[in-house]
Design a protein around this motif. Structure first.
Motif, PDB file in Angstrom:
ATOM      1  N   UNK A  38       0.644  -1.059  -0.024  1.00 57.02           N
ATOM      2  CA  UNK A  38      -0.073   0.020   0.031  1.00 57.02           C
ATOM      3  C   UNK A  38       0.940   1.121  -0.057  1.00 57.02           C
ATOM      4  N   UNK A  39       0.717   2.066  -0.984  1.00 56.45           N
ATOM      5  CA  UNK A  39       1.735   3.199  -0.982  1.00 56.45           C
ATOM      6  C   UNK A  39       0.826   4.563  -0.619  1.00 56.45           C
ATOM      7  N   UNK A  40       1.130   5.170   0.275  1.00 50.51           N
ATOM      8  CA  UNK A  40       0.521   6.282   0.753  1.00 50.51           C
ATOM      9  C   UNK A  40       1.372   7.748   0.412  1.00 50.51           C
ATOM     10  N   UNK A  41       0.747   8.611  -0.044  1.00 55.82           N
ATOM     11  CA  UNK A  41       1.202   9.711  -0.282  1.00 55.82           C
ATOM     12  C   UNK A  41       0.544  10.989   0.051  1.00 55.82           C
ATOM     13  N   UNK A  42       1.060  11.892   1.043  1.00 54.85           N
ATOM     14  CA  UNK A  42       0.246  13.165   1.700  1.00 54.85           C
ATOM     15  C   UNK A  42       1.248  14.202   1.357  1.00 54.85           C
ATOM     16  N   UNK A  43       0.460  15.281   0.840  1.00 54.41           N
ATOM     17  CA  UNK A  43       1.041  16.394   0.668  1.00 54.41           C
ATOM     18  C   UNK A  43       0.321  17.941   0.817  1.00 54.41           C
ATOM     19  N   UNK A  44       1.104  18.932   0.559  1.00 57.21           N
ATOM     20  CA  UNK A  44       0.434  20.420   0.829  1.00 57.21           C
ATOM     21  C   UNK A  44       1.465  21.208   0.219  1.00 57.21           C
ATOM     22  N   UNK A  97      -6.883   6.246   8.972  1.00 61.05           N
ATOM     23  CA  UNK A  97      -5.928   6.521  10.039  1.00 61.05           C
ATOM     24  C   UNK A  97      -4.646   7.024   9.661  1.00 61.05           C
ATOM     25  N   UNK A  98      -4.171   6.073   8.692  1.00 65.12           N
ATOM     26  CA  UNK A  98      -2.639   6.192   8.144  1.00 65.12           C
ATOM     27  C   UNK A  98      -2.421   7.682   7.463  1.00 65.12           C
ATOM     28  N   UNK A  99      -3.386   7.956   6.823  1.00 69.33           N
ATOM     29  CA  UNK A  99      -3.153   9.430   6.214  1.00 69.33           C
ATOM     30  C   UNK A  99      -3.478  10.508   7.072  1.00 69.33           C
ATOM     31  N   UNK A 111       7.681  21.719  11.876  1.00 74.07           N
ATOM     32  CA  UNK A 111       7.822  22.322  13.177  1.00 74.07           C
ATOM     33  C   UNK A 111       9.256  22.392  13.674  1.00 74.07           C
ATOM     34  N   UNK A 112       9.661  20.953  13.798  1.00 75.95           N
ATOM     35  CA  UNK A 112      10.943  20.712  14.277  1.00 75.95           C
ATOM     36  C   UNK A 112      12.045  20.746  13.267  1.00 75.95           C
ATOM     37  N   UNK A 113      11.932  20.799  12.083  1.00 73.84           N
ATOM     38  CA  UNK A 113      12.992  20.954  11.112  1.00 73.84           C
ATOM     39  C   UNK A 113      12.632  22.082  10.016  1.00 73.84           C
ATOM     40  N   UNK A 114      13.063  23.162  10.533  1.00 79.26           N
ATOM     41  CA  UNK A 114      12.889  24.259   9.613  1.00 79.26           C
ATOM     42  C   UNK A 114      13.525  24.352   8.244  1.00 79.26           C
ATOM     43  N   UNK A 115      14.337  23.353   7.956  1.00 81.13           N
ATOM     44  CA  UNK A 115      14.914  23.474   6.686  1.00 81.13           C
ATOM     45  C   UNK A 115      14.238  22.659   5.564  1.00 81.13           C
ATOM     46  N   UNK A 116      12.834  21.990   5.996  1.00 79.57           N
ATOM     47  CA  UNK A 116      11.959  21.632   5.081  1.00 79.57           C
ATOM     48  C   UNK A 116      11.318  22.727   4.404  1.00 79.57           C
ATOM     49  N   UNK A 117      11.176  22.408   2.915  1.00 76.74           N
ATOM     50  CA  UNK A 117      10.496  23.678   2.124  1.00 76.74           C
ATOM     51  C   UNK A 117       9.429  22.978   1.468  1.00 76.74           C
ATOM     52  N   UNK A 118       8.419  23.867   1.419  1.00 81.01           N
ATOM     53  CA  UNK A 118       7.105  23.071   0.439  1.00 81.01           C
ATOM     54  C   UNK A 118       7.435  23.650  -1.161  1.00 81.01           C
ATOM     55  N   UNK A 119       6.665  22.813  -1.880  1.00 80.21           N
ATOM     56  CA  UNK A 119       5.902  22.027  -1.667  1.00 80.21           C
ATOM     57  C   UNK A 119       6.381  20.780  -0.907  1.00 80.21           C
ATOM     58  N   UNK A 120       5.495  20.054  -0.281  1.00 81.48           N
ATOM     59  CA  UNK A 120       5.944  19.086   0.826  1.00 81.48           C
ATOM     60  C   UNK A 120       5.111  17.919   0.676  1.00 81.48           C
ATOM     61  N   UNK A 121       5.718  16.530   0.463  1.00 77.05           N
ATOM     62  CA  UNK A 121       5.107  15.445   0.220  1.00 77.05           C
ATOM     63  C   UNK A 121       5.821  14.178   1.037  1.00 77.05           C
ATOM     64  N   UNK A 122       4.957  13.511   1.569  1.00 80.18           N
ATOM     65  CA  UNK A 122       5.565  12.506   2.396  1.00 80.18           C
ATOM     66  C   UNK A 122       5.031  11.151   2.065  1.00 80.18           C
ATOM     67  N   UNK A 123       6.060  10.270   1.504  1.00 76.60           N
ATOM     68  CA  UNK A 123       5.623   9.006   0.744  1.00 76.60           C
ATOM     69  C   UNK A 123       5.892   7.773   1.970  1.00 76.60           C
TER      70      UNK A 123
END
Length: 254
Positions: A38-44, A97-99, A111-123
């Motif tokens: 099962x492949x999950x992708x969440x982004x903003x 629940x996973x999403x 919030x913990x790592x300010x080096x992360x830049x958008x667009x942001x996707x977590x796989x």
């Protein structure tokens, strides 16, 4: 198959001929082997809305899709064999629940790592399978913005950093009880149950399409990766070399 899967995971980050190795392994798998993922992708992006996509696959054939509107659909040849209402009822709550968990973790990571830049996707990718002897195996893989970050063997609880810069992510999640509990529950519980149900329909499909004089063939799977005019000797030679390398890794690990 468990050792093969672990070795393949390591070689995928090192071997430039990894696609050839995958082809070789198809030849060595039993015809009734079933790998459920099962492949999950969440982004903003910016002020836009959160979106997500989940796909269920058996041996790389997509049979289920779960979209940003929380709609569940069965698709493809295998999907047509399934009871859409029954399958989606069993999958939807866990997939949601996973999403939700992944979205919350993306917010926390930002919030913990300010080096992360958008667009942001977590796989995230959950996979499970049974070995020939019946032993059950499972794992989770995680990526951030297309970069592989972590591999989690939930049967042993071992977290492996795939990317050298993923230690912060490993430290944050490895100590998070909500994350570790969800990963273990879904991989050892939900995935096992889903595999049993989906595999039964897949086996029926194989039986209905099998030749009376031959067992189900892997050539149909191979046709997705190899053109018909590629001769067998051209496959055997790289397979021999790569499988020899794989054997060296397995031997070294006992």
């Amino acid at each position: 198959m468990a050792k093969n899967a672990a070795a393949v995971h390591r070689l995928s980050t090192k071997a430039p001929c990894f696609p050839v190795l995958l082809i070789c392994l198809v030849y060595t798998l039993p015809t009734d082997a079933a790998l459920l993922c099962y492949s999950f992708t969440v982004g903003k992006s910016g002020s836009g809305l959160w979106w997500h996509k989940v796909q269920g696959q058996l041996n790389e054939e997509t049979f289920l899709s779960y979209d940003s509107n929380n709609n569940c659909h069965v698709i493809g040849v295998l999907g047509n064999k399934l009871n859409a209402t029954k399958i989606c009822e069993k999958h939807s709550d866990t997939l949601k629940d996973g999403v939700d968990l992944l979205r919350d973790e993306v917010i926390h990571m930002k919030q913990k790592n300010n080096t992360i830049r958008e667009p942001l996707t977590l796989q995230a990718r959950l996979c499970c399978w049974h070995e020939v002897d019946g032993h059950f195996n499972e794992f989770w893989d995680f990526g951030l913005n297309g970069h592989k970050m972590l591999h989690v063997d939930t049967s042993t609880g071992e977290w492996t950093e795939v990317d050298p810069g993923s230690s912060w992510m490993k430290e944050m999640w490895e100590k998070n009880r909500d994350v570790t509990a969800f990963l273990k529950m879904t991989s050892q519980g939900d995935c096992r149950a889903w595999l049993q149900e989906v595999k039964s329909h897949w086996e029926e499909m194989l039986e209905s399409t099998a030749s009376p004089t031959a067992a189900p063939d892997v050539n149909q799977v191979l046709s997705l990766a190899i053109k018909p005019n590629i001769s067998l000797p051209l496959i055997i030679l790289p397979c021999s070399v790569l499988l020899w390398s794989l054997r060296r890794i397995l031997d070294s690990e006992g």
